[in-house]
Design a protein around this motif. Structure first.
Motif, mmCIF file in Angstrom:
data_model
loop_
_atom_site.group_PDB
_atom_site.id
_atom_site.type_symbol
_atom_site.label_atom_id
_atom_site.label_comp_id
_atom_site.label_asym_id
_atom_site.label_seq_id
_atom_site.Cartn_x
_atom_site.Cartn_y
_atom_site.Cartn_z
ATOM 1 N N PRO A 23 -3.074 -13.951 6.584
ATOM 2 C CA PRO A 23 -2.405 -12.774 5.995
ATOM 3 C C PRO A 23 -3.418 -11.712 5.567
ATOM 4 O O PRO A 23 -4.452 -12.033 4.974
ATOM 5 C CB PRO A 23 -1.666 -13.356 4.787
ATOM 6 N N PHE A 24 -3.102 -10.454 5.881
ATOM 7 C CA PHE A 24 -3.986 -9.327 5.586
ATOM 8 C C PHE A 24 -3.304 -8.418 4.579
ATOM 9 O O PHE A 24 -2.158 -8.008 4.764
ATOM 10 C CB PHE A 24 -4.302 -8.559 6.870
ATOM 11 N N HIS A 25 -4.016 -8.104 3.495
ATOM 12 C CA HIS A 25 -3.470 -7.252 2.441
ATOM 13 C C HIS A 25 -4.327 -5.995 2.336
ATOM 14 O O HIS A 25 -5.496 -6.060 1.945
ATOM 15 C CB HIS A 25 -3.458 -7.986 1.098
ATOM 16 N N HIS A 26 -3.741 -4.844 2.667
ATOM 17 C CA HIS A 26 -4.435 -3.569 2.539
ATOM 18 C C HIS A 26 -4.141 -2.984 1.164
ATOM 19 O O HIS A 26 -2.982 -2.643 0.854
ATOM 20 C CB HIS A 26 -3.982 -2.598 3.636
ATOM 21 N N ILE A 27 -5.177 -2.885 0.344
ATOM 22 C CA ILE A 27 -5.021 -2.351 -1.007
ATOM 23 C C ILE A 27 -6.053 -1.227 -1.190
ATOM 24 O O ILE A 27 -7.230 -1.475 -1.480
ATOM 25 C CB ILE A 27 -5.234 -3.439 -2.078
ATOM 26 N N PRO A 28 -5.644 0.027 -0.986
ATOM 27 C CA PRO A 28 -6.583 1.141 -1.168
ATOM 28 C C PRO A 28 -7.087 1.209 -2.605
ATOM 29 O O PRO A 28 -6.375 0.840 -3.547
ATOM 30 C CB PRO A 28 -5.737 2.371 -0.820
ATOM 31 N N VAL A 29 -8.315 1.678 -2.760
ATOM 32 C CA VAL A 29 -8.917 1.778 -4.086
ATOM 33 C C VAL A 29 -9.521 3.168 -4.253
ATOM 34 O O VAL A 29 -10.330 3.613 -3.435
ATOM 35 C CB VAL A 29 -10.030 0.717 -4.285
ATOM 36 N N THR A 30 -9.112 3.851 -5.309
ATOM 37 C CA THR A 30 -9.744 5.100 -5.730
ATOM 38 C C THR A 30 -10.104 4.961 -7.198
ATOM 39 O O THR A 30 -9.694 4.003 -7.865
ATOM 40 C CB THR A 30 -8.805 6.298 -5.536
ATOM 41 N N ALA A 31 -10.861 5.905 -7.702
ATOM 42 C CA ALA A 31 -11.217 5.859 -9.120
ATOM 43 C C ALA A 31 -9.967 5.848 -9.995
ATOM 44 O O ALA A 31 -9.902 5.173 -11.022
ATOM 45 C CB ALA A 31 -12.108 7.053 -9.468
ATOM 46 N N ALA A 32 -8.952 6.588 -9.550
ATOM 47 C CA ALA A 32 -7.728 6.702 -10.351
ATOM 48 C C ALA A 32 -6.868 5.444 -10.262
ATOM 49 O O ALA A 32 -6.163 5.102 -11.219
ATOM 50 C CB ALA A 32 -6.920 7.915 -9.903
ATOM 51 N N THR A 33 -6.916 4.758 -9.114
ATOM 52 C CA THR A 33 -6.007 3.620 -8.901
ATOM 53 C C THR A 33 -6.707 2.262 -9.037
ATOM 54 O O THR A 33 -6.074 1.224 -8.809
ATOM 55 C CB THR A 33 -5.372 3.685 -7.502
ATOM 56 N N LYS A 34 -7.969 2.262 -9.393
ATOM 57 C CA LYS A 34 -8.726 1.007 -9.409
ATOM 58 C C LYS A 34 -8.096 -0.066 -10.309
ATOM 59 O O LYS A 34 -7.996 -1.236 -9.898
ATOM 60 C CB LYS A 34 -10.178 1.264 -9.824
ATOM 61 N N PRO A 35 -7.670 0.257 -11.526
ATOM 62 C CA PRO A 35 -7.045 -0.793 -12.359
ATOM 63 C C PRO A 35 -5.820 -1.420 -11.707
ATOM 64 O O PRO A 35 -5.656 -2.643 -11.725
ATOM 65 C CB PRO A 35 -6.690 -0.054 -13.656
ATOM 66 N N GLN A 36 -4.968 -0.589 -11.116
ATOM 67 C CA GLN A 36 -3.774 -1.114 -10.456
ATOM 68 C C GLN A 36 -4.149 -1.917 -9.209
ATOM 69 O O GLN A 36 -3.536 -2.955 -8.924
ATOM 70 C CB GLN A 36 -2.828 0.035 -10.062
ATOM 71 N N ALA A 37 -5.150 -1.441 -8.470
ATOM 72 C CA ALA A 37 -5.585 -2.153 -7.267
ATOM 73 C C ALA A 37 -6.148 -3.523 -7.622
ATOM 74 O O ALA A 37 -5.832 -4.530 -6.964
ATOM 75 C CB ALA A 37 -6.632 -1.325 -6.515
ATOM 76 N N GLU A 38 -6.971 -3.592 -8.648
ATOM 77 C CA GLU A 38 -7.540 -4.877 -9.043
ATOM 78 C C GLU A 38 -6.468 -5.818 -9.580
ATOM 79 O O GLU A 38 -6.541 -7.042 -9.351
ATOM 80 C CB GLU A 38 -8.652 -4.677 -10.068
ATOM 81 N N ALA A 39 -5.486 -5.281 -10.266
ATOM 82 C CA ALA A 39 -4.385 -6.119 -10.739
ATOM 83 C C ALA A 39 -3.654 -6.752 -9.564
ATOM 84 O O ALA A 39 -3.292 -7.939 -9.594
ATOM 85 C CB ALA A 39 -3.426 -5.300 -11.590
ATOM 86 N N ARG A 40 -3.431 -5.973 -8.501
ATOM 87 C CA ARG A 40 -2.772 -6.499 -7.305
ATOM 88 C C ARG A 40 -3.667 -7.529 -6.602
ATOM 89 O O ARG A 40 -3.184 -8.568 -6.136
ATOM 90 C CB ARG A 40 -2.431 -5.349 -6.357
ATOM 91 N N GLN A 41 -4.967 -7.259 -6.527
ATOM 92 C CA GLN A 41 -5.896 -8.213 -5.916
ATOM 93 C C GLN A 41 -5.870 -9.547 -6.661
ATOM 94 O O GLN A 41 -5.802 -10.623 -6.048
ATOM 95 C CB GLN A 41 -7.314 -7.630 -5.913
ATOM 96 N N LEU A 42 -5.930 -9.480 -7.973
ATOM 97 C CA LEU A 42 -5.904 -10.703 -8.781
ATOM 98 C C LEU A 42 -4.580 -11.442 -8.635
ATOM 99 O O LEU A 42 -4.545 -12.679 -8.636
ATOM 100 C CB LEU A 42 -6.170 -10.371 -10.250
ATOM 101 N N GLU A 43 -3.504 -10.691 -8.510
ATOM 102 C CA GLU A 43 -2.202 -11.315 -8.312
ATOM 103 C C GLU A 43 -2.200 -12.152 -7.032
ATOM 104 O O GLU A 43 -1.710 -13.291 -7.009
ATOM 105 C CB GLU A 43 -1.122 -10.236 -8.238
ATOM 106 N N ILE A 44 -2.779 -11.610 -5.967
ATOM 107 C CA ILE A 44 -2.857 -12.344 -4.694
ATOM 108 C C ILE A 44 -3.778 -13.551 -4.835
ATOM 109 O O ILE A 44 -3.440 -14.666 -4.402
ATOM 110 C CB ILE A 44 -3.361 -11.412 -3.573
ATOM 111 N N ILE A 45 -4.939 -13.355 -5.439
ATOM 112 C CA ILE A 45 -5.910 -14.435 -5.604
ATOM 113 C C ILE A 45 -5.305 -15.598 -6.382
ATOM 114 O O ILE A 45 -5.434 -16.763 -5.996
ATOM 115 C CB ILE A 45 -7.175 -13.895 -6.300
ATOM 116 N N GLU A 46 -4.626 -15.291 -7.479
ATOM 117 C CA GLU A 46 -4.046 -16.351 -8.310
ATOM 118 C C GLU A 46 -2.826 -16.984 -7.645
ATOM 119 O O GLU A 46 -2.634 -18.210 -7.732
ATOM 120 C CB GLU A 46 -3.681 -15.794 -9.686
ATOM 121 N N SER A 47 -2.011 -16.194 -6.981
ATOM 122 C CA SER A 47 -0.823 -16.755 -6.334
ATOM 123 C C SER A 47 -1.198 -17.685 -5.189
ATOM 124 O O SER A 47 -0.450 -18.624 -4.873
ATOM 125 C CB SER A 47 0.091 -15.637 -5.809
#
Length: 286
Positions: free
Chosen positions: A139-163
């Motif tokens: 499975p491939f998860h595309h999660i764009p990261v910008t300075a403005a969206t970094k907190p939300q992007a990392e939250a989504r990354q961690l959600e995948i890692i933990e799940s």
């Protein structure tokens, strides 16, 4: 009777050094019908710590009973320890940006049976490798990261890692700096590949830094991720020759092979529970 693979375990431990530790560990296993297949130990005289890795077979007790017995045994020794089923592949999430050589190497080694992993997902801030992931049925998860969206992007990354229950996260040339909070969440289970022989040339564009200094060796370093950029405990390193005729592009091209090899070694050793943390350093039982 030869034990089956699901009755083979790996025990890792570290504790203050004292006389009789090897005897105590081997005695514990003997009393429970264990047969030691591989053992290694190290005494760090500078810190007074003892490190050990033991692979053993045991058909008389299951994992739960061994774990409970060992927990009670280890407490008086102040041990930090882990008990693992040797046959269980390590659940892993790979992260990548736009340089795919390390990702491709890990996927191929895994497919070839050279890495005992269960690759659960690939996370990227770009779409470049979604077809590569699909070709390996990951499975491939595309999660764009910008300075403005970094907190939300990392939250989504961690959600995948933990799940996915990931025991290991590999930054296979993932070129975003992780936040301190994310580094803390992944402490001890995230490996990064840095394209220089640390502690030289930390940070961005290390091949350009190396070229400007006219080095005769370039290198790569696999290390655990910490909040201090490129400062985590080093697991493995290697080098390649360089000379005055090399351009930055030459160094980068030559370095890709070194990066892939160094990262693969580190991932293999971690997945086989051969790496123990020793403060800011590691003990690697190869």
């Amino acid at each position: 009777m030869t034990p089956s693979a699901n009755q083979t375990y790996i025990l890792t431990l570290s504790c203050p050094d004292r006389r009789g530790l090897v005897h105590a560990v081997s005695g514990f296993l003997l009393e429970r019908g264990g047969n030691i297949e591989e053992a290694a130990q190290f005494n760090d005289h500078a810190t007074g710590l003892f490190f050990m890795r033991v692979q053993f077979a045991c058909g008389a007790h299951d994992y739960a009973s061994l774990q409970a017995d060992w927990a009670a045994f280890a407490q008086p020794y102040q041990m930090r320890w882990g008990l693992h089923a040797a046959a269980a592949p390590m659940k892993t999430v790979l992260m990548v940006s736009r340089e795919g050589h390390c990702l491709n190497d890990l996927l191929f080694r895994h497919k070839s049976g050279l890495l005992r992993l269960d690759i659960r997902a690939i996370i990227s801030n770009h779409r470049d490798f979604y077809q590569l992931a699909a070709s390996y049925d990951v499975p491939f998860h595309h999660i764009p990261v910008t300075a403005a969206t970094k907190p939300q992007a990392e939250a989504r990354q961690l959600e995948i890692i933990e799940s996915e229950g990931a025991e290991l996260v590999v930054l296979a040339r993932y070129m975003q700096v992780l936040s301190d909070a994310m580094c803390t969440r992944l402490e001890g289970r995230a490996i990064n590949i840095h394209h220089s022989f640390l502690p030289s040339f930390k940070g961005a564009r290390p091949y350009r830094q190396a070229h400007e200094r006219g080095v005769k060796l370039i290198g790569a370093t696999a290390h655990y991720v910490t909040a201090a950029l490129d400062e985590g405990p080093i697991i493995e390193q290697d080098v390649a020759r360089a000379d005055h005729t090399d351009t930055v592009e030459d160094l980068a091209a030559r370095g890709r092979d070194t990066e892939s090899l160094v990262l693969a070694r580190a991932v293999k050793w971690h997945s086989e529970h051969r790496v123990l943390l020793n403060g800011h350093k590691t003990v690697v039982f190869r």
